[in-house]
Write a protein that holds these residues in place. Structure first.
Motif, PDB file in Angstrom:
ATOM      1  N   TYR A 271       0.804  -1.225   0.000  1.00 49.42           N
ATOM      2  CA  TYR A 271       0.000   0.000   0.000  1.00 49.42           C
ATOM      3  C   TYR A 271       0.841   1.282   0.000  1.00 49.42           C
ATOM      4  N   PRO A 272       1.930   1.371   0.775  1.00 51.34           N
ATOM      5  CA  PRO A 272       2.722   2.609   0.716  1.00 51.34           C
ATOM      6  C   PRO A 272       3.248   2.918  -0.682  1.00 51.34           C
ATOM      7  N   VAL A 273       3.405   1.882  -1.519  1.00 55.05           N
ATOM      8  CA  VAL A 273       3.916   2.074  -2.879  1.00 55.05           C
ATOM      9  C   VAL A 273       2.810   2.515  -3.829  1.00 55.05           C
ATOM     10  N   ILE A 274       1.603   1.999  -3.635  1.00 56.65           N
ATOM     11  CA  ILE A 274       0.513   2.252  -4.594  1.00 56.65           C
ATOM     12  C   ILE A 274      -0.524   3.240  -4.071  1.00 56.65           C
ATOM     13  N   THR A 275      -0.310   3.788  -2.874  1.00 61.46           N
ATOM     14  CA  THR A 275      -1.324   4.645  -2.263  1.00 61.46           C
ATOM     15  C   THR A 275      -1.687   5.826  -3.157  1.00 61.46           C
ATOM     16  N   GLU A 276      -0.693   6.498  -3.701  1.00 60.46           N
ATOM     17  CA  GLU A 276      -0.961   7.682  -4.523  1.00 60.46           C
ATOM     18  C   GLU A 276      -1.844   7.330  -5.706  1.00 60.46           C
ATOM     19  N   HIS A 277      -1.575   6.214  -6.347  1.00 59.71           N
ATOM     20  CA  HIS A 277      -2.392   5.786  -7.480  1.00 59.71           C
ATOM     21  C   HIS A 277      -3.806   5.434  -7.012  1.00 59.71           C
TER      22      HIS A 277
END
Length: 247
Positions: A30-36
């Motif tokens: 989630y920290p990697v894809i949160t912005e998307h």
């Protein structure tokens, strides 16, 4: 985790191990894809709702506990248990800082739990100091009594972008996480935020919303927040929002 509807709260045997694995994976991904993930939400609507929320939040901060509909036997909670609100506010302000929906839900749960425990202690202290001499029973404290206290917490918390964060939880939390105690706490927060957000285009509706509290679901059974209890799934905030828009 979304596909199988599992969560860290389901527990039990190998399922509990799988749930912990899902949480570990969620905290990794989630920290990697949160912005998307946030980009996939209705950003225009959330931005408009958040702007209204902040304007009305500033206005409502002038209101007292009594004006917000807090029951008379709980008005002393603010004076005698001021730390209860501070702890509840601090826990609530933590939830937007997380990327994993399960962790966000736990912050909301902690905030509601702080208020619930403070109310239980306040009622017990009130009864020991004066109730026994009067011979009366303990006052009833249900969802209708708890909601104005949580509304006060929401009004005084720093919750920039709260509607966007709630949309994020609604979109990505598992069904299991949205049920039970976590689901009840989420529904409570959504109702409070919707009450504060209101609609700036209808001043008369704003005034009515300030005077009337939205109907709340019954809290989880057992009289306390914690593990090992039976809870009824609560997930009807969409219906509450539709009713508010129709009024």
């Amino acid at each position: 985790a979304k596909q199988y509807g599992v969560s860290p709260e389901s527990g039990g045997g190998s399922g509990g191990q799988f749930d912990r694995l899902c949480l570990f994976v969620s905290r990794t991904i989630y920290p990697v894809i949160t912005e998307h993930c946030y980009e996939l939400l209705d950003q225009r609507k959330n931005a408009a709702d958040d702007a209204r929320f902040l304007r009305r939040q500033k206005q409502l901060r002038k209101k007292t506990l009594s004006e917000l509909g807090v029951a008379s036997f709980l008005l002393g909670l603010g004076a005698a248990d001021g730390d209860a609100f501070s702890e509840a506010i601090a826990a609530l302000e933590e939830f937007p800082l997380h990327a994993v929906p399960a962790d966000m839900l736990r912050c909301i749960q902690q905030s509601v739990g702080c208020l619930f425990d403070a109310v239980q202690a306040h009622v017990g202290r009130t009864m020991s100091e004066g109730g026994a001499r009067r011979g009366g029973g303990a006052p009833t404290c249900g969802a209708d009594e708890m909601f104005p206290l949580f509304l006060y917490t929401v009004i005084h918390a720093d919750l920039v972008g709260v509607n966007e964060h709630l949309s994020y939880i609604d979109a990505y939390a598992t069904q299991t996480e949205m049920a039970g105690e976590l689901g009840y706490c989420l529904t409570t927060l959504m109702a409070a935020v919707a009450h504060v957000t209101g609609d700036d285009d209808e001043p008369q509706q704003q005034q009515q919303q300030q005077q009337q509290q939205p109907a709340m679901p019954s809290p989880p059974s057992g009289g306390s927040f914690g593990a090992g209890r039976s809870y009824s799934p609560v997930h009807h905030h969409h219906h509450q929002q539709q009713q508010q828009q129709q009024q």
